[in-house]
Design an enzyme around this catalytic site. Structure first.
Site, PDB file in Angstrom:
ATOM      1  CG  HIS A  55     -45.533 -33.188 -82.878  1.00 41.53           C
ATOM      2  ND1 HIS A  55     -44.586 -32.584 -82.095  1.00 41.53           N
ATOM      3  CD2 HIS A  55     -46.267 -33.954 -82.029  1.00 41.53           C
ATOM      4  CE1 HIS A  55     -44.730 -32.977 -80.834  1.00 41.53           C
ATOM      5  NE2 HIS A  55     -45.749 -33.797 -80.764  1.00 41.53           N
ATOM      6  CG  HIS A  57     -49.308 -34.765 -80.344  1.00 40.44           C
ATOM      7  ND1 HIS A  57     -48.289 -35.639 -80.005  1.00 40.44           N
ATOM      8  CD2 HIS A  57     -50.227 -35.505 -81.019  1.00 40.44           C
ATOM      9  CE1 HIS A  57     -48.580 -36.850 -80.449  1.00 40.44           C
ATOM     10  NE2 HIS A  57     -49.748 -36.800 -81.074  1.00 40.44           N
ATOM     11  CG  ASP A  59     -48.176 -31.883 -75.793  1.00 38.97           C
ATOM     12  OD1 ASP A  59     -48.617 -32.401 -76.837  1.00 38.97           O
ATOM     13  OD2 ASP A  59     -47.113 -32.266 -75.248  1.00 38.97           O
ATOM     14  CG  HIS A  60     -45.841 -30.272 -79.113  1.00 35.29           C
ATOM     15  ND1 HIS A  60     -44.486 -30.298 -78.926  1.00 35.29           N
ATOM     16  CD2 HIS A  60     -46.336 -31.308 -78.378  1.00 35.29           C
ATOM     17  CE1 HIS A  60     -44.163 -31.306 -78.124  1.00 35.29           C
ATOM     18  NE2 HIS A  60     -45.270 -31.936 -77.780  1.00 35.29           N
ATOM     19  CG  HIS A 113     -44.352 -38.325 -81.216  1.00 41.27           C
ATOM     20  ND1 HIS A 113     -44.623 -39.034 -80.068  1.00 41.27           N
ATOM     21  CD2 HIS A 113     -44.935 -37.112 -81.050  1.00 41.27           C
ATOM     22  CE1 HIS A 113     -45.341 -38.278 -79.251  1.00 41.27           C
ATOM     23  NE2 HIS A 113     -45.537 -37.100 -79.823  1.00 41.27           N
ATOM     24  CG  ASP A 132     -43.271 -34.585 -78.069  1.00 47.98           C
ATOM     25  OD1 ASP A 132     -42.574 -33.733 -77.487  1.00 47.98           O
ATOM     26  OD2 ASP A 132     -44.494 -34.729 -77.847  1.00 47.98           O
ATOM     27  CG  HIS A 170     -42.648 -33.564 -73.279  1.00 48.83           C
ATOM     28  ND1 HIS A 170     -43.814 -33.242 -72.622  1.00 48.83           N
ATOM     29  CD2 HIS A 170     -42.978 -33.658 -74.581  1.00 48.83           C
ATOM     30  CE1 HIS A 170     -44.812 -33.158 -73.490  1.00 48.83           C
ATOM     31  NE2 HIS A 170     -44.324 -33.405 -74.699  1.00 48.83           N
TER      32      HIS A 170
HETATM   33 FE    FE Z   1     -45.568 -33.511 -76.475  1.00 47.82          FE
HETATM   34 ZN    ZN Z   2     -46.284 -35.101 -79.015  1.00 43.90          ZN
END
Ligand code: FE
Ligand code: ZN
Length: 240
Positions: A55, A57, A59-60, A113, A132, A170
């Site tokens: 996805h 985001h 942090d990905h 998400h 996530d 995570h």
């Molecule tokens: Fe994440």
């Molecule tokens: Zn995420």
């Protein structure tokens, strides 16, 4: 046979570095950052040939551009997120397959998400990369989707074989477990699991990957009997 290496980054992210020996291909799932990934691949003498994103985001996907600059790798990700992941080379959705060497991953749509969230399931290896969407004893927050979508996602994921190893993005397991015990105070499997999780975390050890079997027994979101129950549990966890 895949070799799967955990690279912990930021406060609680896991990046998965995946090597397929026969072809020599190496793939990265959801690189939040580039440096530690490039360093780990270098140390092992592996050349990164692909990135798979679940996805959009940051942090990905934050490491996409720098890893591609350094390696020339091909980046695969959700067709629905072409605009929010400008580094994508190849767009996939449910029904598509992606290959690492000759190893085939099936793409599963798991929106909720984020709108375009996907998961990668590799039947021959009993492995799923779920980003996530599904966590150990938890699920992703509903930023861009509904409880109904997340309920459907849980049905798709719980239908995978028991021994499927679930690689989420995570280390949220302990806080998820603390809420899970409130949601299902009489769940013995959950109490047992939480005791193990606390021991591992006290030693600074990871609790991921999990398995579909373990999530069926202990995950309050996968175990929610109705959309309404999942929604209520998600709201309760958000405020926990
Ligand atoms: Fe994440
Ligand atoms: Zn995420």
């Amino acid at each position: 046979m895949l070799e799967i290496i955990r690279i912990p980054v930021l406060s609680d992210n896991y990046i998965w570095l995946v090597h397929e020996a026969e072809s020599g291909e190496t793939m990265v799932v959801d690189p939040a950052v580039a440096e530690p990934v490039l360093a780990e691949a270098d140390r092992r003498g592996w050349k990164i040939t692909q990135i798979w994103n679940t996805h959009w985001h940051p942090d990905h996907t934050g490491g996409n551009a720098a890893i591609k600059d350094a390696t020339g790798c091909l980046i695969t990700g959700p067709a629905a997120e072409q605009e929010r992941i400008p580094t994508l080379d190849r767009l996939v959705k449910e029904g598509d397959t992606v290959k690492l060497g000759e190893v085939i991953a099936e793409v599963i749509d798991v929106p909720a998400h984020t709108a375009g969230h996907i998961a990668f399931y590799i039947p021959s290896e009993n492995v799923a990369f779920v980003g996530d969407t599904l966590f150990a004893m938890g699920c992703g927050r509903l930023f861009e989707g509904t409880a109904e979508q997340m309920y459907d996602n849980m049905r798709k994921l719980e239908s995978l074989p028991d021994n499927t190893k679930v690689y989420c993005a995570h280390e949220y397991t302990q806080s998820n477990g603390e809420y899970a015990l409130v949601a299902e105070p009489d769940n013995f499997a959950l109490k047992e699991r939480m005791a193990e999780v606390l021991t591992l975390r006290a030693r600074g050890e990871p609790t991921v990957p999990t398995t579909i079997k373990l999530e069926r027994a202990t995950n309050p979101f996968m175990r929610a009997a109705t959309v309404e129950e999942l929604a209520a549990r998600r709201t309760a966890k958000d405020n926990f």
